[in-house]
Design an enzyme around this catalytic site. Sequence first.
Site, PDB file in Angstrom:
ATOM      1  N   LYS A 146      68.298  71.200  73.417  1.00 41.38           N
ATOM      2  CA  LYS A 146      68.701  69.911  72.849  1.00 41.38           C
ATOM      3  C   LYS A 146      67.605  68.872  73.070  1.00 41.38           C
ATOM      4  O   LYS A 146      67.157  68.218  72.129  1.00 41.38           O
ATOM      5  CB  LYS A 146      70.030  69.464  73.490  1.00 41.38           C
ATOM      6  CG  LYS A 146      70.637  68.214  72.882  1.00 41.38           C
ATOM      7  CD  LYS A 146      70.446  67.005  73.766  1.00 41.38           C
ATOM      8  CE  LYS A 146      71.032  65.757  73.114  1.00 41.38           C
ATOM      9  NZ  LYS A 146      70.773  64.563  73.943  1.00 41.38           N
ATOM     10  N   ASP A 180      74.010  68.638  69.834  1.00 40.79           N
ATOM     11  CA  ASP A 180      74.699  68.050  70.975  1.00 40.79           C
ATOM     12  C   ASP A 180      76.196  68.281  70.785  1.00 40.79           C
ATOM     13  O   ASP A 180      76.603  69.017  69.884  1.00 40.79           O
ATOM     14  CB  ASP A 180      74.366  66.563  71.118  1.00 40.79           C
ATOM     15  CG  ASP A 180      74.732  65.772  69.872  1.00 40.79           C
ATOM     16  OD1 ASP A 180      75.525  66.272  69.039  1.00 40.79           O
ATOM     17  OD2 ASP A 180      74.250  64.644  69.714  1.00 40.79           O
TER      18      ASP A 180
END
Length: 213
Positions: free
Chosen positions: A120, A138
């Site tokens: 991420k 996310d």
Amino acid sequence: MTKRVKEILTLLDEEYTTEYKCYLNYETPWQLLIATILSAQCTDERVNIVTKDLFQKYTTLEAFAKADLKELERDIHSTGFYHNKAKNIIACTKTLLEKYNGQVPQSIEELTKLAGVGRKTANVIRGNIFHEPSIVVDTHVKRISKRLGLAKEENPDKIEFELMKVLPKEHWILYNIQIIAFGRSICFARSPKCKECFLKGYCIEYKRKQGKK
DNA sequence: CTCCCGATAT
DNA sequence: ATATCAGGAG
């Protein structure tokens, strides 16, 4: 790209017309890296409050690399998980100085080797700093992509690859920004505002709930 | 799969 | 008092 995906993306574009902009405040690549490490399990708003003072106190990569652990823990305390994050920031900035001449590397492989940097965070850097097409998965992207039927996997890394197959590259970076805006205003994790949702016609979850009634 | 953790809303 | 927010490492 399927007609369905195209329609979803068009609706997102119509709803969120603002310019693409990262929600985290930063001036340099390494500042974004630190801000993103801090953003793990923490809201961007909170991170911005912390980094406002933090980047004034630690003005260079060197300052972070030789920071006192306990002091840095106090400085970032309110972002949560501060033991891990402080340790990671020191280790990460040291690596940046020792192996990369103080520059933030560009490849996923190199980025994810840095302490506290997972896929991420690596994708946030690639998209914002290097303008490389990349999909940041996310919690919002995960939840909403599944609801929209754009992804089926549980693992964020797998979802990233599912989305890469279904979304055109020009939308990769923007998708995350739009989905976060959508997730924070309408498509909540617990009680999404389905009645006023402009995407309910494309939502698997919504159809499932309708079927139950 | 478990651990790491505070801030805000209710 | 309790729920909700929201990634990475071992």
